[in-house]
Design a protein around this motif. Structure first.
Motif, PDB file in Angstrom:
ATOM      1  N   PRO A 147       0.813  -1.219   0.000  1.00 14.20           N
ATOM      2  CA  PRO A 147       0.000   0.000   0.000  1.00 14.20           C
ATOM      3  C   PRO A 147       0.848   1.272   0.000  1.00 14.20           C
ATOM      4  CG  PRO A 147      -0.918  -1.588   1.538  1.00 14.20           C
ATOM      5  CD  PRO A 147       0.403  -2.146   1.088  1.00 14.20           C
ATOM      6  N   GLU A 148       2.004   1.249   0.670  1.00  7.89           N
ATOM      7  CA  GLU A 148       2.854   2.437   0.722  1.00  7.89           C
ATOM      8  C   GLU A 148       3.284   2.885  -0.667  1.00  7.89           C
ATOM      9  OE1 GLU A 148       2.684   0.531   4.542  1.00  7.89           O
ATOM     10  OE2 GLU A 148       3.292  -0.279   2.598  1.00  7.89           O
ATOM     11  N   GLN A 149       3.487   1.927  -1.579  1.00  7.38           N
ATOM     12  CA  GLN A 149       3.927   2.267  -2.930  1.00  7.38           C
ATOM     13  C   GLN A 149       2.856   3.009  -3.725  1.00  7.38           C
ATOM     14  OE1 GLN A 149       5.373  -1.283  -4.846  1.00  7.38           O
ATOM     15  NE2 GLN A 149       7.003  -1.603  -3.336  1.00  7.38           N
ATOM     16  N   ALA A 150       1.606   2.919  -3.268  1.00 10.39           N
ATOM     17  CA  ALA A 150       0.542   3.651  -3.950  1.00 10.39           C
ATOM     18  C   ALA A 150       0.590   5.138  -3.640  1.00 10.39           C
ATOM     19  CB  ALA A 150      -0.822   3.081  -3.568  1.00 10.39           C
ATOM     20  N   PHE A 151       1.145   5.490  -2.462  1.00  8.50           N
ATOM     21  CA  PHE A 151       1.148   6.891  -2.016  1.00  8.50           C
ATOM     22  C   PHE A 151       2.394   7.615  -2.511  1.00  8.50           C
ATOM     23  CE2 PHE A 151      -1.852   4.855   0.803  1.00  8.50           C
ATOM     24  CZ  PHE A 151      -2.853   5.810   0.920  1.00  8.50           C
ATOM     25  N   THR A 152       2.554   7.643  -3.829  1.00 14.94           N
ATOM     26  CA  THR A 152       3.688   8.295  -4.477  1.00 14.94           C
ATOM     27  C   THR A 152       3.166   9.148  -5.621  1.00 14.94           C
ATOM     28  OG1 THR A 152       3.978   6.511  -6.087  1.00 14.94           O
ATOM     29  CG2 THR A 152       5.135   6.276  -3.963  1.00 14.94           C
ATOM     30  N   PRO A 153       4.009  10.040  -6.169  1.00 14.76           N
ATOM     31  CA  PRO A 153       3.587  10.827  -7.337  1.00 14.76           C
ATOM     32  C   PRO A 153       3.226   9.966  -8.543  1.00 14.76           C
ATOM     33  CG  PRO A 153       5.498  11.831  -6.306  1.00 14.76           C
ATOM     34  CD  PRO A 153       5.310  10.500  -5.634  1.00 14.76           C
ATOM     35  N   GLU A 154       3.715   8.729  -8.533  1.00 15.89           N
ATOM     36  CA  GLU A 154       3.376   7.817  -9.632  1.00 15.89           C
ATOM     37  C   GLU A 154       1.900   7.458  -9.625  1.00 15.89           C
ATOM     38  OE1 GLU A 154       4.308   5.206 -12.920  1.00 15.89           O
ATOM     39  OE2 GLU A 154       5.344   6.891 -11.997  1.00 15.89           O
ATOM     40  N   TRP A 155       1.293   7.472  -8.397  1.00 18.22           N
ATOM     41  CA  TRP A 155      -0.077   6.992  -8.279  1.00 18.22           C
ATOM     42  C   TRP A 155      -0.969   7.971  -7.518  1.00 18.22           C
ATOM     43  CZ3 TRP A 155      -0.894   3.555 -11.752  1.00 18.22           C
ATOM     44  CH2 TRP A 155       0.084   2.615 -12.085  1.00 18.22           C
ATOM     45  N   ILE A 156      -1.270   7.712  -6.251  1.00 19.18           N
ATOM     46  CA  ILE A 156      -2.291   8.501  -5.556  1.00 19.18           C
ATOM     47  C   ILE A 156      -1.724   9.405  -4.466  1.00 19.18           C
ATOM     48  CG2 ILE A 156      -4.101   6.830  -6.063  1.00 19.18           C
ATOM     49  CD1 ILE A 156      -3.913   5.829  -3.195  1.00 19.18           C
ATOM     50  N   GLY A 157      -0.406   9.527  -4.409  1.00 15.14           N
ATOM     51  CA  GLY A 157       0.191  10.459  -3.461  1.00 15.14           C
ATOM     52  C   GLY A 157      -0.108  11.898  -3.854  1.00 15.14           C
ATOM     53  N   ALA A 158       0.172  12.830  -2.953  1.00 17.56           N
ATOM     54  CA  ALA A 158      -0.084  14.249  -3.228  1.00 17.56           C
ATOM     55  C   ALA A 158       0.605  14.670  -4.520  1.00 17.56           C
ATOM     56  CB  ALA A 158       0.401  15.100  -2.070  1.00 17.56           C
ATOM     57  N   GLY A 159      -0.159  15.237  -5.448  1.00 17.50           N
ATOM     58  CA  GLY A 159       0.379  15.645  -6.733  1.00 17.50           C
ATOM     59  C   GLY A 159       0.569  14.510  -7.711  1.00 17.50           C
ATOM     60  N   GLY A 160       0.139  13.299  -7.336  1.00 17.50           N
ATOM     61  CA  GLY A 160       0.324  12.129  -8.183  1.00 17.50           C
ATOM     62  C   GLY A 160      -0.597  12.103  -9.399  1.00 17.50           C
ATOM     63  N   ARG A 161      -0.317  11.162 -10.295  1.00 21.86           N
ATOM     64  CA  ARG A 161      -1.069  11.089 -11.544  1.00 21.86           C
ATOM     65  C   ARG A 161      -2.550  10.820 -11.327  1.00 21.86           C
ATOM     66  NH1 ARG A 161       1.392   6.750 -15.307  1.00 21.86           N
ATOM     67  NH2 ARG A 161       1.378   5.547 -13.368  1.00 21.86           N
ATOM     68  N   ALA A 162      -2.876  10.110 -10.247  1.00 28.29           N
ATOM     69  CA  ALA A 162      -4.279   9.791  -9.981  1.00 28.29           C
ATOM     70  C   ALA A 162      -4.796  10.487  -8.729  1.00 28.29           C
ATOM     71  CB  ALA A 162      -4.461   8.279  -9.855  1.00 28.29           C
ATOM     72  N   HIS A 163      -4.048  11.472  -8.243  1.00 32.45           N
ATOM     73  CA  HIS A 163      -4.473  12.168  -7.020  1.00 32.45           C
ATOM     74  C   HIS A 163      -5.621  13.132  -7.318  1.00 32.45           C
ATOM     75  CE1 HIS A 163      -4.249  15.270  -3.781  1.00 32.45           C
ATOM     76  NE2 HIS A 163      -4.137  14.173  -3.050  1.00 32.45           N
ATOM     77  N   VAL A 164      -6.594  13.158  -6.404  1.00 28.74           N
ATOM     78  CA  VAL A 164      -7.750  14.054  -6.528  1.00 28.74           C
ATOM     79  C   VAL A 164      -7.904  14.797  -5.203  1.00 28.74           C
ATOM     80  CG1 VAL A 164     -10.242  14.205  -6.906  1.00 28.74           C
ATOM     81  CG2 VAL A 164      -8.894  12.488  -8.145  1.00 28.74           C
ATOM     82  N   THR A 165      -8.009  16.105  -5.261  1.00 30.88           N
ATOM     83  CA  THR A 165      -8.245  16.870  -4.041  1.00 30.88           C
ATOM     84  C   THR A 165      -9.723  16.820  -3.680  1.00 30.88           C
ATOM     85  OG1 THR A 165      -8.569  18.915  -5.293  1.00 30.88           O
ATOM     86  CG2 THR A 165      -6.331  18.434  -4.507  1.00 30.88           C
ATOM     87  N   ARG A 166     -10.039  17.158  -2.435  1.00 33.34           N
ATOM     88  CA  ARG A 166     -11.430  17.141  -1.993  1.00 33.34           C
ATOM     89  C   ARG A 166     -11.645  18.229  -0.951  1.00 33.34           C
ATOM     90  NH1 ARG A 166     -11.699  14.816   3.096  1.00 33.34           N
ATOM     91  NH2 ARG A 166      -9.922  13.532   3.697  1.00 33.34           N
ATOM     92  N   TYR A 167     -12.901  18.406  -0.573  1.00 37.26           N
ATOM     93  CA  TYR A 167     -13.229  19.415   0.426  1.00 37.26           C
ATOM     94  C   TYR A 167     -12.616  19.043   1.774  1.00 37.26           C
ATOM     95  CZ  TYR A 167     -15.839  21.989   3.930  1.00 37.26           C
ATOM     96  OH  TYR A 167     -16.174  22.773   5.011  1.00 37.26           O
ATOM     97  N   ALA A 168     -12.102  20.041   2.454  1.00 41.32           N
ATOM     98  CA  ALA A 168     -11.610  19.871   3.819  1.00 41.32           C
ATOM     99  C   ALA A 168     -11.721  21.219   4.521  1.00 41.32           C
ATOM    100  CB  ALA A 168     -10.162  19.384   3.820  1.00 41.32           C
ATOM    101  N   LEU A 169     -11.758  21.174   5.835  1.00 42.08           N
ATOM    102  CA  LEU A 169     -11.912  22.380   6.642  1.00 42.08           C
ATOM    103  C   LEU A 169     -10.630  23.202   6.694  1.00 42.08           C
ATOM    104  CD1 LEU A 169     -13.719  20.785   9.686  1.00 42.08           C
ATOM    105  CD2 LEU A 169     -14.603  22.757   8.436  1.00 42.08           C
ATOM    106  N   ASP A 170     -10.771  24.524   6.803  1.00 42.57           N
ATOM    107  CA  ASP A 170      -9.624  25.325   7.182  1.00 42.57           C
ATOM    108  C   ASP A 170      -9.284  24.962   8.628  1.00 42.57           C
ATOM    109  OD1 ASP A 170      -7.862  27.877   6.669  1.00 42.57           O
ATOM    110  OD2 ASP A 170      -8.682  28.054   8.697  1.00 42.57           O
ATOM    111  N   PRO A 171      -8.013  24.779   8.946  1.00 42.42           N
ATOM    112  CA  PRO A 171      -7.669  24.300  10.296  1.00 42.42           C
ATOM    113  C   PRO A 171      -8.082  25.237  11.421  1.00 42.42           C
ATOM    114  CG  PRO A 171      -5.707  24.923   9.061  1.00 42.42           C
ATOM    115  CD  PRO A 171      -6.830  24.884   8.090  1.00 42.42           C
ATOM    116  N   VAL A 172      -8.057  26.548  11.204  1.00 48.03           N
ATOM    117  CA  VAL A 172      -8.484  27.468  12.259  1.00 48.03           C
ATOM    118  C   VAL A 172      -9.966  27.262  12.554  1.00 48.03           C
ATOM    119  CG1 VAL A 172      -8.908  29.896  12.817  1.00 48.03           C
ATOM    120  CG2 VAL A 172      -6.695  29.198  11.897  1.00 48.03           C
ATOM    121  N   ARG A 173     -10.767  27.133  11.508  1.00 48.10           N
ATOM    122  CA  ARG A 173     -12.201  26.887  11.726  1.00 48.10           C
ATOM    123  C   ARG A 173     -12.405  25.553  12.430  1.00 48.10           C
ATOM    124  NH1 ARG A 173     -16.853  25.020   8.573  1.00 48.10           N
ATOM    125  NH2 ARG A 173     -18.674  25.855   9.634  1.00 48.10           N
ATOM    126  N   ALA A 174     -11.605  24.539  12.061  1.00 49.17           N
ATOM    127  CA  ALA A 174     -11.733  23.230  12.696  1.00 49.17           C
ATOM    128  C   ALA A 174     -11.432  23.309  14.192  1.00 49.17           C
ATOM    129  CB  ALA A 174     -10.799  22.237  12.017  1.00 49.17           C
TER     130      ALA A 174
END
Length: 282
Positions: A147-174
């Motif tokens: 599973p660790e190998q999936a979390f790379t730019p090659e796949w689903i890691g931040a900025g990766g080929r299959a990475h998708v951003t989603r809604y999240a809270l601003d940390p101050v509001r959280a």
């Protein structure tokens, strides 16, 4: 007294049911365990029902936050689980998580990975789909070895080929939402560079002003330099320092109790909470 304030179950992206998590915690010699699944309290009831003698359960949650494109995680403890505003935000995050999961699977299929949404959802087993579920499906399909190998730019890691951003809270509001619900907020693994860009010191300063209780300095993704830096920063801001395993079961090598929190810090955390109380056996 051994205290672990960060763990996950199948209520989010862990591999063990809540009942198994608390049982293993006691087997590992823990006295206190916080169950902090991502954006949900769904595992608390089952964990409390199966709580072994001698273990205290701290109901918690790990809230998904983002600022300037950086993922930030906020641990929330002992808040009112029925707080309407916090519940509404968790529901919104969960909906966005599923949308992100579906889009990620679509991108992986386009890249030649033979997985389906149905396979990923089956791994989640009724819980919100997270990237670890997708990573496990990729392993089963032979696209990656671990599973660790999936979390790379090659796949689903931040900025990766299959990475998708989603809604999240601003940390101050959280932070403010958690405090308004009677809870106590702690910043999770803020300098874990393997997870992406670290949380900036100036942001931690801002969070401290908003009501942050502490920072999770003692975490396996922090080296000695990061831990020392966070301790200095926390001391200057009047923040507490916690330590936790961030255990996800099989995904992280069943590491409950590998990092722990000082009992005096834990006592101060409980004293600040008004939304809920730790759960003990009778």
């Amino acid at each position: 007294m051994r205290i672990d304030l960060h763990s996950h179950s199948t209520a989010s992206d862990g591999t063990q049911p809540p009942a198994d998590v608390v049982r293993r915690a006691r087997e590992r010699g823990l006295d206190v365990l916080a169950l902090t699944d991502h954006d949900t309290v769904a595992g608390h009831a089952a964990a409390a029902e199966a709580l072994p003698e001698g273990l205290t359960l701290v109901p918690g949650m790990e809230l998904s936050c983002r600022r300037a494109g950086r993922s930030i995680h906020l641990l929330a403890y002992l808040f009112d689980p029925a707080d309407p505003e916090l519940l509404a935000e968790c529901a919104r995050i969960t909906r966005a998580r599923e949308e992100r999961g579906r889009l990620t699977v679509e991108r992986l299929v386009e890249l030649g990975v033979p997985i389906t949404w149905e396979q990923v959802a089956a791994l989640a087993d009724g819980s919100p789909v997270g990237r670890p579920h997708i990573a496990r499906a990729m392993v089963a399909a032979g696209a990656v070895a671990t599973p660790e190998q999936a979390f790379t730019p090659e796949w689903i890691g931040a900025g990766g080929r299959a990475h998708v951003t989603r809604y999240a809270l601003d940390p101050v509001r959280a932070v403010r939402l958690v405090r308004a619900a009677g809870g106590v907020p702690v910043l999770a693994h803020p300098k874990a560079v393997r997870r992406g860009e670290p949380v900036l010191d100036e942001w931690i300063t801002e969070l401290a002003a908003a009501g942050l209780f502490g920072v999770e300095a003692d975490h396996l993704d922090h080296d000695d330099e990061a831990r020392a830096h966070l301790r200095r920063l926390a001391a200057g801001l009047g923040l507490e320092v916690t330590g936790s395993s961030d255990d996800h079961g099989e995904l992280t090598g069943h590491r409950l109790g590998c990092e722990t929190t000082d009992p005096e810090v834990y006592a101060r955390l409980v004293a600040e909470a008004s939304g809920a109380a730790p759960v003990t056996t009778h």
